[in-house]
Write a protein that holds these residues in place. Structure first.
Motif, PDB file in Angstrom:
ATOM      1  N   LYS A  97       0.900  -1.203  -0.035  1.00 15.65           N
ATOM      2  CA  LYS A  97       0.098   0.124   0.076  1.00 15.65           C
ATOM      3  C   LYS A  97       0.798   1.274   0.169  1.00 15.65           C
ATOM      4  O   LYS A  97       0.390   2.200  -0.513  1.00 15.65           O
ATOM      5  CB  LYS A  97      -0.854   0.009   1.088  1.00 15.65           C
ATOM      6  CG  LYS A  97      -2.155   0.794   1.065  1.00 15.65           C
ATOM      7  CD  LYS A  97      -3.243   0.483   2.129  1.00 15.65           C
ATOM      8  CE  LYS A  97      -4.555   1.240   1.664  1.00 15.65           C
ATOM      9  NZ  LYS A  97      -5.521   0.913   2.876  1.00 15.65           N
ATOM     10  N   ILE A  98       1.848   1.354   0.818  1.00 22.14           N
ATOM     11  CA  ILE A  98       3.001   2.595   0.896  1.00 22.14           C
ATOM     12  C   ILE A  98       3.294   2.560  -0.577  1.00 22.14           C
ATOM     13  O   ILE A  98       3.771   3.759  -1.263  1.00 22.14           O
ATOM     14  CB  ILE A  98       4.142   2.041   1.512  1.00 22.14           C
ATOM     15  CG1 ILE A  98       3.293   2.000   3.302  1.00 22.14           C
ATOM     16  CG2 ILE A  98       5.121   3.310   1.500  1.00 22.14           C
ATOM     17  CD1 ILE A  98       4.418   1.635   4.121  1.00 22.14           C
ATOM     18  N   TRP A 128       0.935   4.044  -3.274  1.00 22.07           N
ATOM     19  CA  TRP A 128       0.595   5.515  -3.098  1.00 22.07           C
ATOM     20  C   TRP A 128       1.633   6.347  -3.380  1.00 22.07           C
ATOM     21  O   TRP A 128       1.848   7.173  -3.865  1.00 22.07           O
ATOM     22  CB  TRP A 128       0.379   5.674  -1.642  1.00 22.07           C
ATOM     23  CG  TRP A 128      -1.163   5.454  -1.283  1.00 22.07           C
ATOM     24  CD1 TRP A 128      -2.010   4.567  -0.636  1.00 22.07           C
ATOM     25  CD2 TRP A 128      -2.349   6.083  -1.834  1.00 22.07           C
ATOM     26  NE1 TRP A 128      -3.095   4.500  -0.446  1.00 22.07           N
ATOM     27  CE2 TRP A 128      -3.524   5.701  -1.202  1.00 22.07           C
ATOM     28  CE3 TRP A 128      -2.579   7.127  -2.805  1.00 22.07           C
ATOM     29  CZ2 TRP A 128      -4.701   5.942  -1.851  1.00 22.07           C
ATOM     30  CZ3 TRP A 128      -3.835   7.572  -3.195  1.00 22.07           C
ATOM     31  CH2 TRP A 128      -5.067   7.048  -2.638  1.00 22.07           C
ATOM     32  N   LEU A 129       2.993   5.797  -2.958  1.00 17.63           N
ATOM     33  CA  LEU A 129       4.358   6.486  -3.828  1.00 17.63           C
ATOM     34  C   LEU A 129       4.103   6.474  -5.211  1.00 17.63           C
ATOM     35  O   LEU A 129       4.485   7.546  -5.831  1.00 17.63           O
ATOM     36  CB  LEU A 129       5.489   5.930  -3.122  1.00 17.63           C
ATOM     37  CG  LEU A 129       5.855   6.120  -1.663  1.00 17.63           C
ATOM     38  CD1 LEU A 129       7.023   5.264  -1.474  1.00 17.63           C
ATOM     39  CD2 LEU A 129       6.153   7.512  -1.400  1.00 17.63           C
ATOM     40  N   LEU A 177       1.504   6.535  -7.208  1.00 22.18           N
ATOM     41  CA  LEU A 177       0.670   7.144  -7.437  1.00 22.18           C
ATOM     42  C   LEU A 177       0.767   8.586  -7.561  1.00 22.18           C
ATOM     43  O   LEU A 177       0.520   9.170  -8.420  1.00 22.18           O
ATOM     44  CB  LEU A 177      -0.917   6.703  -6.928  1.00 22.18           C
ATOM     45  CG  LEU A 177      -1.577   5.436  -7.203  1.00 22.18           C
ATOM     46  CD1 LEU A 177      -2.685   5.254  -6.318  1.00 22.18           C
ATOM     47  CD2 LEU A 177      -1.858   5.339  -8.744  1.00 22.18           C
ATOM     48  N   ALA A 178       1.620   8.844  -6.313  1.00 21.36           N
ATOM     49  CA  ALA A 178       2.057  10.347  -6.284  1.00 21.36           C
ATOM     50  C   ALA A 178       2.952  10.685  -7.430  1.00 21.36           C
ATOM     51  O   ALA A 178       2.905  11.759  -7.899  1.00 21.36           O
ATOM     52  CB  ALA A 178       2.934  10.533  -4.941  1.00 21.36           C
ATOM     53  N   LEU A 231      -6.502   0.367  -6.336  1.00 22.55           N
ATOM     54  CA  LEU A 231      -6.254   2.031  -6.338  1.00 22.55           C
ATOM     55  C   LEU A 231      -5.604   2.414  -7.562  1.00 22.55           C
ATOM     56  O   LEU A 231      -5.641   3.460  -7.968  1.00 22.55           O
ATOM     57  CB  LEU A 231      -5.022   1.755  -4.939  1.00 22.55           C
ATOM     58  CG  LEU A 231      -5.700   1.801  -3.648  1.00 22.55           C
ATOM     59  CD1 LEU A 231      -4.547   1.799  -2.596  1.00 22.55           C
ATOM     60  CD2 LEU A 231      -6.678   3.012  -3.237  1.00 22.55           C
ATOM     61  N   PHE A 275      -7.296   5.343  -9.929  1.00 24.73           N
ATOM     62  CA  PHE A 275      -6.538   6.621 -10.367  1.00 24.73           C
ATOM     63  C   PHE A 275      -6.789   6.933 -11.663  1.00 24.73           C
ATOM     64  O   PHE A 275      -7.054   7.780 -12.199  1.00 24.73           O
ATOM     65  CB  PHE A 275      -5.192   6.240  -9.985  1.00 24.73           C
ATOM     66  CG  PHE A 275      -4.414   7.361 -10.364  1.00 24.73           C
ATOM     67  CD1 PHE A 275      -4.384   8.664  -9.732  1.00 24.73           C
ATOM     68  CD2 PHE A 275      -3.421   7.386 -11.607  1.00 24.73           C
ATOM     69  CE1 PHE A 275      -3.589   9.854 -10.194  1.00 24.73           C
ATOM     70  CE2 PHE A 275      -2.829   8.357 -12.033  1.00 24.73           C
ATOM     71  CZ  PHE A 275      -2.941   9.665 -11.187  1.00 24.73           C
TER      72      PHE A 275
END
Lengths: 197, 101
Positions: A19-20, A23-24, A26-27, A178, A182
């Motif tokens: 998950k980390i 999200w990184l 996707l950033a 996720l 996006f």
């Protein structure tokens, strides 16, 4: 070597590693598309004339594809919810609809949008609008294609993990979800910007 | 949110959000046919897209109930995204293409 924190959360972040990671990633994707959106704003405000999107692109086709991606987003999250309720067959059904709708999006994009444009010699080199249109939608379509491949994997061979490590498999589907949401999110902004304004 | 009842409640939310997204898409297309100026059209389209995006992010991506780490990461990303969007304002005084005799 065992990958740490695939199921249990890391004590410092409270999240499992996948998950980390997503999200990184996707950033970084926000910055990638953000850069191109910024380029669109610069090109549009800097040009003397700018065509209305609907005069070049088909709004009904764009609306249809928007609905397809939105529907695929809800089936994606329902596939994850099915796993949370220990129902693998429902997961497979929802995941099938997710990648099927993704494929529908891609086929419509290529067959009913890109190819007719090329037949009329409307290439990216034709105008600034078409250049940014093909760049933005092409990059987005590439993301849809990657998502479809990942989802087909989890629907097919990847789902074997459910038998041995169900919680880890559920986390993998959540992470893939996720990414998929996006991709949907980007299209939600691309559609009005390119087709309607 | 791991118990069955909680998941079923979430499923109802997902379906409702799907309905809201579909309606907002129709509204977006309908609003584009309104005879308003370019700036108003852009504002309307961006507002509706932002509402749709917020629904996807908060409900489908579970951002309503995420860990602090994710919020910090997304906060930094949002800040850098805004820099990217507004950095082009520096071109306002750009002299490229202007011929001074």
């Amino acid at each position: 070597m065992q990958i740490p924190y695939t199921v249990e959360p890391r004590p410092d972040t409270g999240l499992h590693n996948a998950k980390i990671g997503i999200w990184l990633f996707l950033a970084s994707e926000v910055m990638l598309f953000g850069g191109l959106f910024s380029a669109y704003v610069l090109l549009r405000t800097g040009s003397i004339v700018w065509p209305e999107g609907s005069s070049i692109l088909s709004v009904p086709i764009g609306t249809f594809n928007t609905m397809a991606l939105i529907a695929s987003s809800v089936t994606m999250v329902l596939s994850w919810a099915a796993l949370k309720m220990n129902d693998l067959s429902k997961f497979k059904m929802y995941m099938f609809f997710t990648y099927f709708l993704g494929l529908v999006f891609l086929i419509v994009k290529v067959v009913f949008e890109y190819l007719p444009k090329f037949e009329h010699h409307l290439y990216p080199s034709e105008s600034t609008f078409l250049a940014i249109y093909f760049t933005l939608t092409g990059l987005h379509a590439l993301h849809v294609l990657v998502g479809v491949i990942v989802n087909i994997y989890f629907w097919g061979p990847g789902s074997k993990m459910w038998e041995t490590e169900p919680e880890r498999f559920t986390n993998r589907v959540e992470v893939a979800g996720l990414y998929w949401h996006f991709v949907d999110l980007v299209w939600i902004f691309l559609f009005p910007v390119l087709y309607l304004l | 949110m791991d118990n069955l009842e909680s998941i079923q409640k979430h499923i109802r939310n997902y379906i409702m959000v799907f309905g809201a997204l579909a309606i907002l898409t129709v509204i977006t297309v309908g609003a584009s046919y309104l005879q308003v100026g370019v700036v108003s059209a852009i504002v309307i389209a961006v507002i509706i897209a932002t509402i749709k995006g917020s629904l996807v992010a908060s409900i489908f991506m579970h951002l309503l109930s995420e860990k602090k780490f994710v919020y910090i990461l997304l906060g930094v990303t949002a800040l850098l995204f805004l820099v990217l969007m507004f950095v082009t304002l520096f071109t306002v005084n750009d002299q490229v293409g202007i011929h001074v005799s």
